[in-house]
Every structure is written in C-alpha cells, then in structure tokens.
Design a protein around this motif. Structure first.
Motif, mmCIF file in Angstrom:
data_model
loop_
_atom_site.group_PDB
_atom_site.id
_atom_site.type_symbol
_atom_site.label_atom_id
_atom_site.label_comp_id
_atom_site.label_asym_id
_atom_site.label_seq_id
_atom_site.Cartn_x
_atom_site.Cartn_y
_atom_site.Cartn_z
ATOM 1 N N ILE A 81 -6.138 1.086 -1.672
ATOM 2 C CA ILE A 81 -6.243 1.097 -0.205
ATOM 3 C C ILE A 81 -4.870 0.912 0.421
ATOM 4 C CG2 ILE A 81 -7.182 -0.126 1.802
ATOM 5 C CD1 ILE A 81 -9.640 -0.793 0.092
ATOM 6 N N ALA A 82 -4.092 -0.030 -0.116
ATOM 7 C CA ALA A 82 -2.761 -0.301 0.441
ATOM 8 C C ALA A 82 -1.868 0.921 0.325
ATOM 9 C CB ALA A 82 -2.144 -1.496 -0.272
ATOM 10 N N LEU A 83 -1.880 1.572 -0.825
ATOM 11 C CA LEU A 83 -1.043 2.749 -1.017
ATOM 12 C C LEU A 83 -1.479 3.886 -0.099
ATOM 13 C CD1 LEU A 83 -0.722 2.656 -4.909
ATOM 14 C CD2 LEU A 83 1.132 2.318 -3.251
ATOM 15 N N LYS A 84 -2.787 3.965 0.173
ATOM 16 C CA LYS A 84 -3.300 4.996 1.071
ATOM 17 C C LYS A 84 -2.748 4.820 2.475
ATOM 18 C CE LYS A 84 -7.655 6.804 2.957
ATOM 19 N NZ LYS A 84 -9.144 6.726 2.906
ATOM 20 N N TYR A 85 -2.620 3.539 2.910
ATOM 21 C CA TYR A 85 -2.186 3.277 4.272
ATOM 22 C C TYR A 85 -0.691 2.966 4.386
ATOM 23 C CZ TYR A 85 -6.838 3.561 6.169
ATOM 24 O OH TYR A 85 -8.055 4.032 6.568
ATOM 25 N N LEU A 86 0.004 2.984 3.260
ATOM 26 C CA LEU A 86 1.448 2.743 3.306
ATOM 27 C C LEU A 86 2.186 3.793 4.139
ATOM 28 C CD1 LEU A 86 3.568 0.754 2.298
ATOM 29 C CD2 LEU A 86 3.875 2.202 0.280
ATOM 30 N N PRO A 87 1.842 5.089 4.032
ATOM 31 C CA PRO A 87 2.500 6.077 4.901
ATOM 32 C C PRO A 87 2.252 5.817 6.387
ATOM 33 C CG PRO A 87 1.425 7.172 3.066
ATOM 34 C CD PRO A 87 0.956 5.752 3.038
ATOM 35 N N THR A 88 1.052 5.312 6.738
ATOM 36 C CA THR A 88 0.776 4.962 8.134
ATOM 37 C C THR A 88 1.694 3.836 8.593
ATOM 38 O OG1 THR A 88 -1.542 5.565 7.853
ATOM 39 C CG2 THR A 88 -1.004 4.169 9.739
ATOM 40 N N ALA A 89 1.861 2.843 7.728
ATOM 41 C CA ALA A 89 2.754 1.740 8.057
ATOM 42 C C ALA A 89 4.194 2.221 8.168
ATOM 43 C CB ALA A 89 2.650 0.650 6.991
ATOM 44 N N GLN A 90 4.589 3.104 7.260
ATOM 45 C CA GLN A 90 5.950 3.615 7.288
ATOM 46 C C GLN A 90 6.215 4.437 8.548
ATOM 47 O OE1 GLN A 90 8.485 2.927 4.856
ATOM 48 N NE2 GLN A 90 9.561 3.637 6.707
ATOM 49 N N LYS A 91 5.188 5.157 9.024
ATOM 50 C CA LYS A 91 5.343 5.937 10.254
ATOM 51 C C LYS A 91 5.609 5.028 11.451
ATOM 52 C CE LYS A 91 3.208 9.634 12.951
ATOM 53 N NZ LYS A 91 3.524 9.020 14.258
ATOM 54 N N ILE A 92 4.943 3.881 11.473
ATOM 55 C CA ILE A 92 5.197 2.910 12.535
ATOM 56 C C ILE A 92 6.656 2.472 12.507
ATOM 57 C CG2 ILE A 92 4.693 0.544 13.302
ATOM 58 C CD1 ILE A 92 1.818 0.999 12.429
ATOM 59 N N LEU A 93 7.182 2.263 11.312
ATOM 60 C CA LEU A 93 8.579 1.845 11.184
ATOM 61 C C LEU A 93 9.540 2.976 11.527
ATOM 62 C CD1 LEU A 93 8.397 -0.297 7.925
ATOM 63 C CD2 LEU A 93 8.375 -1.081 10.292
ATOM 64 N N ASP A 94 9.137 4.193 11.264
ATOM 65 C CA ASP A 94 9.981 5.331 11.647
ATOM 66 C C ASP A 94 10.157 5.382 13.163
ATOM 67 O OD1 ASP A 94 10.212 6.066 9.010
ATOM 68 O OD2 ASP A 94 8.628 7.581 9.093
ATOM 69 N N ASP A 95 9.089 4.982 13.880
ATOM 70 C CA ASP A 95 9.149 4.978 15.338
ATOM 71 C C ASP A 95 9.856 3.730 15.880
ATOM 72 O OD1 ASP A 95 7.764 7.373 15.360
ATOM 73 O OD2 ASP A 95 5.806 6.414 15.562
ATOM 74 N N ASP A 96 9.659 2.607 15.223
ATOM 75 C CA ASP A 96 10.240 1.342 15.694
ATOM 76 C C ASP A 96 10.403 0.396 14.505
ATOM 77 O OD1 ASP A 96 11.053 -0.952 16.963
ATOM 78 O OD2 ASP A 96 9.148 -1.335 17.984
ATOM 79 N N ASP A 97 11.570 0.448 13.880
ATOM 80 C CA ASP A 97 11.819 -0.359 12.686
ATOM 81 C C ASP A 97 12.333 -1.743 13.079
ATOM 82 O OD1 ASP A 97 12.111 -1.273 10.163
ATOM 83 O OD2 ASP A 97 13.759 0.070 9.594
ATOM 84 N N SER A 98 11.480 -2.496 13.759
ATOM 85 C CA SER A 98 11.848 -3.840 14.197
ATOM 86 C C SER A 98 11.389 -4.865 13.169
ATOM 87 C CB SER A 98 11.206 -4.156 15.550
ATOM 88 O OG SER A 98 9.791 -4.170 15.436
#
Length: 286
Positions: A81-98
């Motif tokens: 599950i975590a690996l499935k949603y890791l790209p979603t999390a990474q996309k958030i960081l691509d937009d705002d890597d705070s």
C-alpha cells in the motif's frame, strides 16, 4: 499512557485478529481467549500502562500458537500500500517540498497500523484522504530549530509500510547534517518494523539501524536492552513515530529530552490524552 475503558474492547479485538492470523485451531483459540480473560481480570485496572498489557497478550498468542510472526502477510500488504501511494506523496513534494509536507507524509504513513484499525478497514481511503489534510498540531518551527541545533537524532520507527514514507523525512533530516540512529523492534509484534523490514525498505541508507532489545507494543522502558538504554540516554533529540511509542514514552521522565511525536490519533483514548479529535495528525513537541 494509562488505559481507559475503551482499551478493553481493543485488546479483545486484537486478540481475536492475532489468533485468527496465527492458527486455525478453534480449541486453542478458546484456551488462549480464556487466558486473556484471566490476565485482563487481574491487570485491567485504572492506572495500568497500556503497552505492557498489549505486549503481554500478543507475546502470549505467539508462544501458545508457535506462530512467531502472525502479521507477516499484513506487513507485506502495508509495504505494498505504501509503495502504491509513494508516487502520490512524491507529487506533493514536487509541488511543495517543504519540511512540513515531509513531516505530514511521514505521519500519513502512520495510518498503516493493524493494531488500531481492523483488517477490514479501508486503509487506502484513509491514506488518500489524509494526504489532503493539514496537521492539527504542527510544532514545525520548533522542529526546524531542533534540526539546526542538534548533531544527532534517535528516530523511533513504528510500522512496516509506514517506514516507506519515513524515508522521505529521513532524507530531509540528512540535509541538516545530522547523524541519524534508527531504532526498530528486535522481535515481531503486530506489524511493527524489525531489522530485516527496515533494511528491505532501504532505511540503512539514512543512518545506523539499531534494535531496542524487545518485541513490545511501542516503547516499554522496562523491556529495552541495556545497549539500547545507553543509546536512548545519549540522545537528547528524539523523533518518535506512532501511538505505541507515544503511550510508552509518556510514562517516563523526558524532561532532559527534545522529543517530537509524529502520529495520527487513531483511537479515542489517545485523542483525549492529547486533546485532539479522532484521526487528527500531529507533530507534537512535548
């Protein structure tokens, strides 16, 4: 942290689930449930520590069934599950890597907890929704000050699956030039991360991985090894993931520690203790 009346039902639910994962022998399950009833009748009292009760029950089930790691498949599911949603999390960081987003993603990973949720809960939906939420308590300024102040940190991980998201925060911490020591369980319990899980997830890339010397629900001070106690005492700066570590660490004197709790409040007892709502996410400097 001390138990509340709600913990009784949770202990029994976890007993049933762990037994069902560990054995198909209904007679043995009946025997174990009777043992748990007897144990709770003696120990389930106001002022009792929640971690010790939970740890005893899960270790009793392992001993009685001979199943060393009842949640092994659930741990694999958590990683999937975590690996499935890791790209979603990474996309958030691509937009705002705070730093705040890195913290939030690490806390979202804490949802992968089969001790708090049932096996039938839609955990994927919880994760997807939580990625869109803000932190209820976010001592982010203090946290960044601590990152700039200290040379080393002890990072207490929680669950498999969750540790996949931890990597995003650990990599950020490395940018501050801090030496990271990552603490895992010595023996399987629930879906908590052990050494092999942490190495498989690649956490050794970010720091030294050490074992606490026990297989307990969260942190139980009386059960840790002498070696880990030296490590714990040496570190002033501590990052603690999950409810179990919060429950255990708040039982001891932390006055000389700069400690941050990163968790999702997944039960009413925890929520009331902290003063937040159910499912709130928080970065708490306590």
């Amino acid at each position: 942290m001390k138990i509340s009346y709600e913990c009784g039902a949770c202990f029994l639910r976890q007993t049933r689930e762990a037994m069902d994962l560990a054995t198909d022998d209904d007679d043995l399950k009946m025997e174990i449930m009777n043992d748990v009833f007897k144990f709770l009748s003696q120990t389930f009292k106001k002022g009792t520590n929640s971690n010790k009760i939970g740890s005893y029950i899960h270790n009793l089930i392992k001993e009685k069934t001979g199943c060393y790691d009842p949640y092994i498949n659930e741990k694999k599911l958590g990683n999937e599950i975590a690996l499935k949603y890791l790209p979603t999390a990474q996309k958030i960081l691509d937009d705002d890597d705070s730093l705040e987003n890195r913290v939030k993603i690490a806390i979202v990973g804490n949802i992968l907890d089969f001790g708090a949720f049932t096996l039938d809960d839609d955990i994927e939906s919880f994760i997807k929704d939580s990625l869109q939420k803000d932190l209820t308590i976010k001592d982010i300024e203090n946290f960044e000050n601590s990152l700039n102040k200290h040379d080393e940190v002890l990072y207490l991980v929680d669950n498999t699956g969750e540790i996949v998201f931890d990597k995003l925060l650990l990599s950020k911490i490395k940018e501050y030039g801090i030496n990271i020591t990552i603490a895992v369980k010595s023996f399987p319990i629930l879906n908590d991360a052990c050494m092999e899980d942490a190495i498989a997830a690649g956490l050794d890339e970010y720091g030294e991985i050490v074992e606490i010397g026990a297989g307990t629900v969260g942190y139980v001070d009386s059960e840790i090894s002498d070696e880990f106690r030296e490590i714990f005492n040496r570190h002033e700066f501590i990052i603690s993931k999950g409810m179990g570590n919060y429950e255990g660490l708040t039982e001891i004197d932390l006055s000389n520690k700069d400690i941050y709790f990163l968790l999702c409040a997944k039960c009413g007892t925890i929520s009331r203790d902290i003063g937040v709502n159910l499912h709130d996410m928080l970065l708490l400097n306590k």
